[in-house]
Every structure is written in structure tokens, then in C-alpha cells.
Design a protein around this motif. Structure first.
Motif, PDB file in Angstrom:
ATOM      1  N   SER A  28     -25.023  59.791 -69.522  1.00 29.89           N
ATOM      2  CA  SER A  28     -25.318  58.565 -68.361  1.00 29.89           C
ATOM      3  C   SER A  28     -25.734  58.638 -67.629  1.00 29.89           C
ATOM      4  O   SER A  28     -25.518  60.266 -66.994  1.00 29.89           O
ATOM      5  N   ALA A  29     -26.776  57.890 -67.169  1.00 26.28           N
ATOM      6  CA  ALA A  29     -27.676  58.643 -65.935  1.00 26.28           C
ATOM      7  C   ALA A  29     -27.081  58.285 -65.108  1.00 26.28           C
ATOM      8  O   ALA A  29     -26.683  57.215 -65.415  1.00 26.28           O
ATOM      9  N   GLU A  30     -27.603  58.559 -63.542  1.00 25.00           N
ATOM     10  CA  GLU A  30     -26.982  58.011 -62.705  1.00 25.00           C
ATOM     11  C   GLU A  30     -27.925  57.514 -61.760  1.00 25.00           C
ATOM     12  O   GLU A  30     -28.826  57.925 -61.764  1.00 25.00           O
ATOM     13  N   LYS A  31     -27.775  56.726 -60.811  1.00 24.89           N
ATOM     14  CA  LYS A  31     -28.940  55.692 -59.424  1.00 24.89           C
ATOM     15  C   LYS A  31     -29.634  56.667 -58.881  1.00 24.89           C
ATOM     16  O   LYS A  31     -28.746  57.147 -57.979  1.00 24.89           O
ATOM     17  N   PRO A  32     -29.930  56.820 -59.008  1.00 21.00           N
ATOM     18  CA  PRO A  32     -31.714  56.447 -58.051  1.00 21.00           C
ATOM     19  C   PRO A  32     -30.912  56.032 -56.416  1.00 21.00           C
ATOM     20  O   PRO A  32     -30.523  55.454 -56.373  1.00 21.00           O
ATOM     21  N   ASN A  33     -31.011  57.268 -55.110  1.00 22.07           N
ATOM     22  CA  ASN A  33     -30.807  56.906 -54.324  1.00 22.07           C
ATOM     23  C   ASN A  33     -31.340  55.405 -53.836  1.00 22.07           C
ATOM     24  O   ASN A  33     -32.469  55.156 -53.772  1.00 22.07           O
ATOM     25  N   ALA A  34     -30.638  54.914 -52.608  1.00 22.22           N
ATOM     26  CA  ALA A  34     -30.720  53.689 -52.162  1.00 22.22           C
ATOM     27  C   ALA A  34     -31.711  53.429 -51.334  1.00 22.22           C
ATOM     28  O   ALA A  34     -32.857  52.992 -51.682  1.00 22.22           O
ATOM     29  N   ALA A  35     -31.750  54.786 -50.911  1.00 29.16           N
ATOM     30  CA  ALA A  35     -32.590  54.947 -49.065  1.00 29.16           C
ATOM     31  C   ALA A  35     -33.692  55.644 -50.178  1.00 29.16           C
ATOM     32  O   ALA A  35     -35.290  54.835 -49.255  1.00 29.16           O
ATOM     33  N   SER A  36     -34.251  56.312 -51.010  1.00 30.31           N
ATOM     34  CA  SER A  36     -35.255  57.255 -51.367  1.00 30.31           C
ATOM     35  C   SER A  36     -35.708  56.686 -52.461  1.00 30.31           C
ATOM     36  O   SER A  36     -36.716  56.606 -52.733  1.00 30.31           O
ATOM     37  N   GLY A  37     -34.577  56.495 -53.175  1.00 28.52           N
ATOM     38  CA  GLY A  37     -35.605  56.297 -54.823  1.00 28.52           C
ATOM     39  C   GLY A  37     -34.971  57.185 -55.482  1.00 28.52           C
ATOM     40  O   GLY A  37     -36.056  57.402 -56.560  1.00 28.52           O
ATOM     41  N   GLN A  38     -34.825  58.082 -55.333  1.00 34.72           N
ATOM     42  CA  GLN A  38     -34.786  59.537 -56.268  1.00 34.72           C
ATOM     43  C   GLN A  38     -33.403  59.784 -56.443  1.00 34.72           C
ATOM     44  O   GLN A  38     -32.462  59.475 -56.034  1.00 34.72           O
ATOM     45  N   CYS A  39     -33.613  60.469 -57.848  1.00 34.98           N
ATOM     46  CA  CYS A  39     -32.477  60.956 -58.337  1.00 34.98           C
ATOM     47  C   CYS A  39     -32.290  62.136 -57.163  1.00 34.98           C
ATOM     48  O   CYS A  39     -33.085  63.149 -57.109  1.00 34.98           O
ATOM     49  N   THR A  40     -30.403  61.728 -57.573  1.00 36.30           N
ATOM     50  CA  THR A  40     -30.268  63.692 -56.778  1.00 36.30           C
ATOM     51  C   THR A  40     -29.376  64.063 -56.979  1.00 36.30           C
ATOM     52  O   THR A  40     -28.753  65.034 -56.867  1.00 36.30           O
ATOM     53  N   ALA A  41     -28.540  63.773 -59.038  1.00 37.42           N
ATOM     54  CA  ALA A  41     -27.649  64.181 -59.342  1.00 37.42           C
ATOM     55  C   ALA A  41     -27.272  65.356 -59.883  1.00 37.42           C
ATOM     56  O   ALA A  41     -26.838  66.470 -60.371  1.00 37.42           O
ATOM     57  N   SER A  42     -29.260  65.831 -59.959  1.00 41.86           N
ATOM     58  CA  SER A  42     -29.283  67.405 -60.361  1.00 41.86           C
ATOM     59  C   SER A  42     -30.452  68.040 -59.498  1.00 41.86           C
ATOM     60  O   SER A  42     -30.772  66.696 -59.776  1.00 41.86           O
TER      61      SER A  42
END
Length: 395
Positions: free
Chosen positions: A327-341
């Protein structure tokens, strides 16, 4: 008669229930409690998804590496004679399997070898392992009569001992240097005669015979064992799925079949024996890794990259599998970018053995067609070094 004084009861005291202020305070407290409970549940679910994703990646990655490791450990059985290993081979299969391509001095070849790596830089490799199943391992007989095509081969001994109907054979030039050819015995040998007539039951035979000529006494015939057990395996990855193309698995010869999902890359490196020893022989000098490389190199120093001597110098193979969370993790609410990796995995970064320099590779993990960024997933890397033991157990 009741003479107690009577006092008027205030109207507010006679009223039951809450005031508007009390009701509003209760609603606010309830909403706050609901908000915290929702956050707690969402956080718990996110942690659960992360844990399960990591568990999926662990399971898939370990299973994929186990599969590759098993093939590598068995590879080269029956193919480890100096006349066969690395020999450019003429091969035909009516079921559709094809040997892995390679280059020799810039020319295209299809070598027989324990392992053939199609190195693709940062992208996933295709890794092929070849294994025979003959009980006699590398037993062989000499070609007695001239062969210039046709379905009959004549050996210098009674071929009934050690050869049987359906066995796959390799005819290799002696001395080494020419092309090898594979075929399948169509019927039991008759004395010194071997029959390779094409037929529905003999998938490795071609019309016209071997496709290569051999002079009398200038070739040897090796038995790779029953055709049904000839294990020619090619592993690859496409769109996040580990694929296997196999000669001994029904339905997977012409096209690869899916094996494990959420595997985004496999990589391999040859472990070359690079010592400069005159008349080098594994039986006398042993084998040890002196250099790791994904692409083929001139390991034997004869000036030709991809020569048979280079394949004979492969002492081990280094394998890596990259698996991702389901499963993919949700993007950061502030930046809208994913940071899982935040960085792509780096493979083969450690020295092994300690005296051999590492050859690290940054691998591409983005899956073609996936609308989500690769950074939305978590990745696990699994590595192993597998000695090509049949390369050292050489006649």
C-alpha cells in the motif's frame, strides 16, 4: 393547620433539563472527543498499513531471493566441462524457450553457462540460470564419425550405457572454440548410434539435425539428462512483478509467468576469479572472487570480453531483490509530496569478501504505469552471495 411560611419557588428551579450554554458546551466537548478519537483511529490504521506493508515487502522479498538463490546454487550441473561452459550454442525449442543473449568481442552469442546476466544499468536485470539433471553429471563420449547434418550421430562407445530416450545432449567441439549444439535423443541408442530425429515428443530437435558440422574425433557428446527436467530459467521484473521463463514449467517456455508481486527490481553481479595464474585450473588453484561486475569483463585476460574463458572464471554470483510495500502512503498534508521514501536503494555497497572492492548500484524502483510517485512506497532490499559450486567441481 400548616403555619409554615410559604415562599414563592423561582420559575428556573421548577424547570428540568440543560440551559443553552450547557448544551453548547456539551456539543463542543463531544466534538473534541470525536476529533481526537478519529485522529487516534486514523493514526492507528496508518501505522497498521505501514506495518503490514513492511511485512508484505519482507515476505515477498525473502521469497523472491530464496527462489533466485536456489536456482543459483544448483546452476551449472552438467554444464561445467571446459568444452561446454561459455560455448556459443545452437538451440531450438518448439515450446518457445530461448537462451539468453550475450556478446563476445562485440558479436551476439547465446552461451551455455551456469549464469548469464543481462545487465541493465540502473534498471532491473534479467538473470538466467541453467542446470542439467544427468546422474552422470558431465559424463561424455567422443564423436567417432564425421557429422555433416542429418538425424544420426555415431559415438566411439556403446551409447546405450548412460544415454536414454528423451535425454538432451550437447555436442561440443574439441578442442574448444567452435559452436556447441543441443538436441534430444529420439529413442534409445542402438549400439553407438544416437538418433535426433524431430518429433512432437522431442522439442529440442530441428529439421536438418544439429545445425553445425563436426569432424570425426573433433567433438564430444555430453548428456544433460531427461528433457523434462532440463532447468533453463530466466528471471525478470516487469511492472512490479517477478517473472519466470522456464523450460521445465508447463506454460512458461514461450512467455514468462508471474511469480511474486510487489518486487520492483532484481540485480546481479558476476564474481570473477581474476588472479593471473599460468595454466589456471580450479582443481589446482581453487576459485576466489577478485572483482564484482554486472556487465561481462575480460576476466581471463585474453583480450576478448565475453569469451568462454570469462564464463569459466565466474566463481560466484551476487544477487539483490528490491521489494516494496503493498500500500502507498499518503502525501504530506503541507507539501503534497510523498515522503515514505526519499532516496532510491543502493545495492551491493558492502565489500564481500573484505578485500574485494564493492561495486555499488543505485537501482530504479519506479514502476511503469503506476500513477503514484515511487516515494509513496517503502522499500526493502535483500542481498545474497551464492558460490557457483559446480564451476569449481569441474572435471
Amino acid at each position: 393547620m400548616d403555619v409554615r411560611p410559604q415562599f414563592p419557588v423561582p420559575r428556573a428551579a421548577r424547570r428540568a433539563g440543560f440551559s443553552l450554554v450547557e448544551l453548547l458546551v456539551s456539543v463542543v466537548v463531544g466534538l473534541l472527543a470525536l476529533m481526537f478519537a478519529t485522529r487516534l483511529i486514523v493514526s492507528a490504521e496508518q501505522n497498521k498499513a505501514t506495518s503490514l506493508g513492511g511485512s508484505d515487502a519482507m515476505q515477498n522479498g525473502m521469497l523472491a531471493l530464496f527462489s533466485l538463490n536456489g536456482d543459483a546454487a544448483q546452476s551449472g550441473w552438467g554444464l561445467n566441462d571446459d568444452l561446454i561452459t561459455g560455448c556459443n550454442s545452437i538451440f531450438s525449442d518448439t515450446a518457445g524457450f530461448a537462451l539468453a543473449p550475450a556478446t563476445r568481442g562485440g558479436a551476439a552469442i547465446t552461451p551455455l553457462a551456469p549464469v548469464v546476466i543481462e545487465s541493465n544499468g540502473a534498471n532491473s536485470d534479467r538473470i538466467s540460470f541453467y542446470t542439467g539433471s544427468s546422474a552422470s553429471a558431465v559424463g561424455s563420449v567422443k564423436l567417432l564419425a564425421n557429422y555433416a547434418g542429418g538425424p544420426a550421430l555415431t559415438s566411439d562407445t556403446n551409447a546405450a550405457f548412460g544415454f536414454a530416450d528423451g535425454d538432451v545432449i550437447v555436442v561440443a567441439p574439441e578442442p574448444a572454440g567452435g559452436n556447441c549444439a543441443l538436441a534430444q535423443l529420439a529413442g534409445a541408442p542402438v549400439g553407438a548410434q544416437l538418433n535426433i530425429t524431430p518429433g512432437a515428443a522431442y522439442r529440442y530437435n530441428r529439421a536438418g539435425g544439429l545445425g553445425n558440422n563436426y569432424g570425426p574425433g573433433q567433438a564430444r557428446i555430453f548428456n544433460l539428462g531427461p528433457g523434462a527436467k532440463l532447468a533453463l530459467h530466466s528471471w525478470s521484473v516487469n511492472r512490479g512483478i517477478l517473472l519466470l521463463r522456464s523450460s521445465d514449467l508447463a506454460g512458461s517456455s514461450a512467455q514468462p509467468v508471474s511469480v511474486i508481486d510487489n518486487v520492483v527490481a532484481i540485480k546481479a553481479q558476476y564474481g570473477f576469479e581474476t588472479r593471473a595464474i599460468a595454466n589456471y585450473s580450479p582443481s589446482r588453484n581453487g576459485m576466489q572472487v577478485g572483482q564484482w561486475s554486472g556487465p561481462m569483463i575480460d576476466a581471463d585476460g585474453d583480450g576478448v570480453v565475453g569469451g568462454a574463458g570469462d564464463f569459466l572464471r565466474v566463481a560466484a554470483v551476487r544477487l539483490a531483490v528490491v521489494a516494496r510495500s503493498k500500500s502507498a502512503e499518503k502525501p504530506n498534508a503541507a507539501s503534497g509530496q510523498c515522503t515514505a521514501s526519499t532516496a532510491k536503494p543502493v545495492l551491493f555497497s558492502s565489500q564481500a569478501p573484505a578485500t574485494v572492492p564493492a561495486a555499488p548500484v543505485t537501482v530504479e524502483v519506479a514502476v511503469a504505469g503506476d500513477p503514484l510517485d515511487w516515494k509513496c512506497y517503502r522499500y526493502r532490499v535483500f542481498e545474497a552471495i551464492v558460490p557457483i559450486r559446480n564451476a569449481e567441481w569441474r572435471p
